[in-house]
Design an enzyme around this catalytic site. Structure first.
Site, PDB file in Angstrom:
ATOM      1  N   SER A 137      10.652  26.792   1.473  1.00  0.00           N
ATOM      2  CA  SER A 137      10.680  25.724   2.470  1.00  0.00           C
ATOM      3  C   SER A 137       9.662  24.665   2.076  1.00  0.00           C
ATOM      4  O   SER A 137       8.612  24.981   1.482  1.00  0.00           O
ATOM      5  CB  SER A 137      10.333  26.259   3.861  1.00  0.00           C
ATOM      6  OG  SER A 137      10.145  25.193   4.780  1.00  0.00           O
ATOM      7  N   TYR A 150       4.438  31.161   8.908  1.00  0.00           N
ATOM      8  CA  TYR A 150       5.693  30.905   8.214  1.00  0.00           C
ATOM      9  C   TYR A 150       5.457  30.056   6.968  1.00  0.00           C
ATOM     10  O   TYR A 150       5.962  30.366   5.877  1.00  0.00           O
ATOM     11  CB  TYR A 150       6.675  30.198   9.150  1.00  0.00           C
ATOM     12  CG  TYR A 150       7.979  29.799   8.500  1.00  0.00           C
ATOM     13  CD1 TYR A 150       8.976  30.736   8.277  1.00  0.00           C
ATOM     14  CD2 TYR A 150       8.213  28.475   8.113  1.00  0.00           C
ATOM     15  CE1 TYR A 150      10.179  30.379   7.678  1.00  0.00           C
ATOM     16  CE2 TYR A 150       9.410  28.118   7.519  1.00  0.00           C
ATOM     17  CZ  TYR A 150      10.386  29.066   7.306  1.00  0.00           C
ATOM     18  OH  TYR A 150      11.569  28.712   6.705  1.00  0.00           O
TER      19      TYR A 150
END
Length: 259
Positions: A137, A150
């Site tokens: 990501s 995350y």
């Protein structure tokens, strides 16, 4: 025929990879928790593309289930392409997260792709070819923009991919890190974020199509939403310029105690 194993294949990015790779003629091994969704997707792909599709139902945070997928990679039929897509997020912040949930997320986002890559790699090295795609990501590059761990787990995915590529690339193994930005998947619901409140959200098929262009180009890092590639190139150039400056036996001047 090449075979691809895809984790998190029942929906979203994983399911889109399955459709695109089946259209390219890949046989597939689909891994996810939902047997019903996997079987439905498998039936559709067999009928549409005349490819072989194997279904493995597995909660990858369960040690027994994870080992079954590792065993499939190590000792089943050859897998030429591993798509490490399974991943998730947590609602809230680091301060509000429960320790058990933090451990679970690290298991899913860090431990699982690491162990599956390890399991796939032995056969690839023996054959002298193969590919590993790790879905990261962009928040791994800008962790201050996303609360909790995350972003840290996705930073690991990028670092892991780049280090692995340096190690096994010369041996014929291609490693790609794909860094999506906001993409229309179910992860937002599980993160407690209303995706309708976000701007510039990429559709899943557009993301995967772009990632496959990067795959065909043999990019080490593919960032589908990044319009100005020079920004990434400058970032990488600056990063690669750092190592010579680390080779000092004494602290830098600014860190020395003043008399």
């Amino acid at each position: 025929m090449s075979t691809a194993l895809i984790t998190g294949a029942s929906a979203g990015i994983g399911a889109s990879y399955a459709r695109r790779l089946a259209a390219r003629g890949y046989d597939l091994v689909l891994v996810a928790r939902s047997t019903g969704k996997l079987e439905a997707l498998a039936a559709d792909l067999r009928a549409s593309h005349s490819v072989a599709v194997e279904v493995l139902t597995a909660d990858l945070t369960n040690a027994t289930a994870l080992k079954a997928v590792e065993d499939r990679l190590r000792s089943g039929g050859p897998v030429d392409l591993l798509i490490n897509n399974a991943g998730d997020s947590l609602p809230g912040t680091f301060a509000t997260a429960k320790p058990d949930d933090l451990d679970w997320l690290i298991q899913l986002n860090v431990t699982v792709p690491t162990l599956l890559a390890s399991a796939a790699l032995a056969g690839m090295l023996e054959r002298g070819e193969g590919s590993i795609v790790n879905i990261g990501s962009v928040v791994g590059l800008v962790p201050e923009y996303f609360p909790g761990i995350y972003a840290a787990t996705k930073s690991y995915i990028l670092s892991f991919s780049q280090g692995l590529a340096a190690e096994v690339g010369p041996k014929g193994i291609y490693v790609q890190a794909v860094l999506p930005a906001a993409t229309r998947t179910a992860i937002w619901d599980r993160s407690g974020v209303d995706v309708a409140s976000l701007q510039n959200v990429m559709e899943v098929d557009d993301l995967v199509d772009a990632a496959l262009v990067g795959f065909d180009l043999k990019e080490g890092v593919t960032i589908p939403p990044l319009a100005d590639a020079a920004l990434w190139n400058a970032f990488e150039t600056a990063r690669r310029a750092l190592p010579p400056s680390f080779a000092n036996a004494v602290p830098a001047e600014r860190y020395r105690t003043k008399a």
